[in-house]
Enzyme design. Structure first.
Site, PDB file in Angstrom:
ATOM      1  NE  ARG A  23      -3.874   0.500   1.865  1.00 48.75           N
ATOM      2  CZ  ARG A  23      -5.093   0.487   2.395  1.00 48.75           C
ATOM      3  NH1 ARG A  23      -5.337   1.131   3.509  1.00 48.75           N
ATOM      4  NH2 ARG A  23      -6.084  -0.150   1.807  1.00 48.75           N
ATOM      5  CG  HIS A  70      -8.275   0.071  -2.990  1.00 51.26           C
ATOM      6  ND1 HIS A  70      -7.506  -1.035  -2.687  1.00 51.26           N
ATOM      7  CD2 HIS A  70      -8.943   0.383  -1.829  1.00 51.26           C
ATOM      8  CE1 HIS A  70      -7.684  -1.366  -1.419  1.00 51.26           C
ATOM      9  NE2 HIS A  70      -8.548  -0.527  -0.879  1.00 51.26           N
ATOM     10  CD  GLN A  84     -12.851  -1.810  -1.256  1.00 51.22           C
ATOM     11  OE1 GLN A  84     -12.099  -1.767  -0.306  1.00 51.22           O
ATOM     12  NE2 GLN A  84     -14.073  -2.318  -1.163  1.00 51.22           N
ATOM     13  CG  ASP A 131     -13.683   6.215  -0.956  1.00 53.68           C
ATOM     14  OD1 ASP A 131     -13.721   6.012   0.278  1.00 53.68           O
ATOM     15  OD2 ASP A 131     -12.616   6.198  -1.614  1.00 53.68           O
ATOM     16  CB  CYS A 162     -14.001   1.113  -0.221  1.00 61.56           C
ATOM     17  SG  CYS A 162     -13.478   2.803   0.093  1.00 61.56           S
ATOM     18  NE  ARG A 167     -10.359  -5.405   0.016  1.00 64.51           N
ATOM     19  CZ  ARG A 167      -9.575  -4.428   0.492  1.00 64.51           C
ATOM     20  NH1 ARG A 167     -10.134  -3.383   1.061  1.00 64.51           N
ATOM     21  NH2 ARG A 167      -8.256  -4.471   0.345  1.00 64.51           N
TER      22      ARG A 167
HETATM   23  N1   CP Z   1     -11.257  -0.406   2.168  1.00 67.42           N
HETATM   24  C1   CP Z   1      -9.981  -0.487   2.624  1.00 67.42           C
HETATM   25  O1   CP Z   1      -9.023  -0.679   1.888  1.00 67.42           O
HETATM   26  O2   CP Z   1      -9.876  -0.364   3.978  1.00 67.42           O
HETATM   27  P1   CP Z   1      -8.508  -0.181   4.788  1.00 67.42           P
HETATM   28  O3   CP Z   1      -7.935   1.147   4.402  1.00 67.42           O
HETATM   29  O4   CP Z   1      -8.904  -0.244   6.228  1.00 67.42           O
HETATM   30  O5   CP Z   1      -7.582  -1.302   4.399  1.00 67.42           O
HETATM   31  N1  NVA Z   2     -10.013   6.653  -1.243  1.00 69.55           N
HETATM   32  C1  NVA Z   2      -9.631   6.174   0.065  1.00 69.55           C
HETATM   33  C2  NVA Z   2      -9.828   4.706   0.164  1.00 69.55           C
HETATM   34  C3  NVA Z   2      -9.504   4.095   1.502  1.00 69.55           C
HETATM   35  C4  NVA Z   2      -9.674   2.617   1.527  1.00 69.55           C
HETATM   36  C5  NVA Z   2      -8.188   6.551   0.346  1.00 69.55           C
HETATM   37  O1  NVA Z   2      -7.334   6.411  -0.544  1.00 69.55           O
HETATM   38  O2  NVA Z   2      -7.909   7.004   1.460  1.00 69.55           O
END
Ligand code: CP
Ligand code: NVA
Length: 307
Positions: free
Chosen positions: A102, A129, A132, A224, A264, A292
């Site tokens: 990430r 993502h 997701q 989101d 998400c 997930r």
């Molecule tokens: N939706 C998602 O990726 O959640 P987290 O940021 O908690 O991993």
């Molecule tokens: N768009 C959000 C998604 C989190 C899972 C972010 O990048 O923070």
């Protein structure tokens, strides 16, 4: 294909196969537990940002299938700071069997994949993502079956989650409509890629400003956060722009009567999504989060070539 960096890197058939596998692995999980198909395999999880779902669901996906996972925090790795991404990739390639990362900058996960000798999974970047997106598709399929011509509407900030939802919708022949305020549009490069896929699958892509128009006939309303990780200094400005894009009972009542509402998570309740909707009869936010686990088992199994 050895990595999972974007849903658009795969063919429609491959994405469909992975989703079929996710359905099978989910059934198996609830029936008698998964077979130990990841035995002897360890996933290295590199996080430059916080996570609840991605971290725990990947860890548990490995454990359920007989494997293991290692959490590598931002301060431990110092990806690209303490050590170059190329060196991190080559060192970890000798210790674990698969990596998940990430990152802030999408180029960093691409760089990691370039140098790594093992598969790399994108666990969220500023561009997309994809894990997701796969769980989202699994959730939609469980509710409606995999019918071409489903109407998926995204309302809010055109962000990383929008990109993956758009790409999976295009791959599966679903119609994808987005309503974003000016200045917060979906990534134009991601749109061009989606349009190419849509030409082959018959998916219709529509980009609007008006959230009310966007949800007409929608089978799925998705939203989101208005401020993604890494954009925190823009929060106050965004809080002024996005309120007309809130997913509330009024907006939901303008969609198909069987609409499902997705997010998400993490949600900023009563900002992009009201409590009433998040906890109401149309919401699938928790089954979506649980998916997930199952979608990622399918991604891992496909990369290992074990299912
Ligand atoms: N939706 C998602 O990726 O959640 P987290 O940021 O908690 O991993
Ligand atoms: N768009 C959000 C998604 C989190 C899972 C972010 O990048 O923070």
């Amino acid at each position: 294909m050895k990595d999972f960096l974007a849903i658009s890197d795969y063919s429609s058939e491959e994405i469909q196969d992975m989703l079929d596998l996710a359905v099978k692995l989910k059934k198996e999980h609830f029936k008698k537990g998964n077979k130990k198909i990841f035995k002897g395999k360890v996933l290295g999880m590199i996080f430059q940002k916080p996570s609840l779902r991605t971290r725990i669901s990947f860890d548990m996906a490995m454990r359920h299938c007989g494997g293991d996972a290692l959490y590598l925090s931002p301060s431990e790795i110092g990806l690209g700071k303490r050590e170059s991404i190329a060196d991190v990739a080559r060192v970890l390639s000798g210790y674990v069997e698969v990596l998940m990362a990430r990152v802030f900058d999408h180029a960093h996960v691409v760089e990691l994949a370039k140098w790594s000798e093992i598969p790399v999974i994108n666990g969220l970047s500023d561009y997309n993502h994809p894990c997701q997106g796969m769980a989202d598709a699994l959730t939609v399929i469980e509710k409606f079956g995999n019918a071409k011509g489903l109407n998926v509407s995204y309302v809010g900030d055109g962000n990383n989650v929008t990109t993956s939802l758009m790409h999976v919708s295009a791959q599966l022949g679903w119609n994808f409509t987005v309503a974003t305020p000016e200045g917060y549009d979906t990534n134009p490069k991601a749109i061009a890629i989606a349009e190419n896929i849509a030409k082959k699958t018959g998916s219709k892509l529509t980009f609007l400003r008006d959230p009310h128009e966007a949800v007409k006939g929608a089978h799925v309303i998705y939203t989101d956060t208005w401020t993604s990780m890494g954009q925190e200094e823009e929060t106050a400005k965004r809080e002024l722009v996005f309120p007309p894009y809130q997913v509330n009972s009024q907006l939901v009542s303008e969609a198909d009567k069987d609409v499902i509402v997705m997010h998400c998570l993490p949600a900023h309740r009563n900002h992009e999504l009201t409590d009433e909707v998040a906890d109401g009869p149309h919401s699938v936010i928790f089954p979506q989060a649980h998916n997930r686990l199952h979608a990622q088992k399918a991604i891992l199994a496909s990369l290992f070539g074990v299912a």
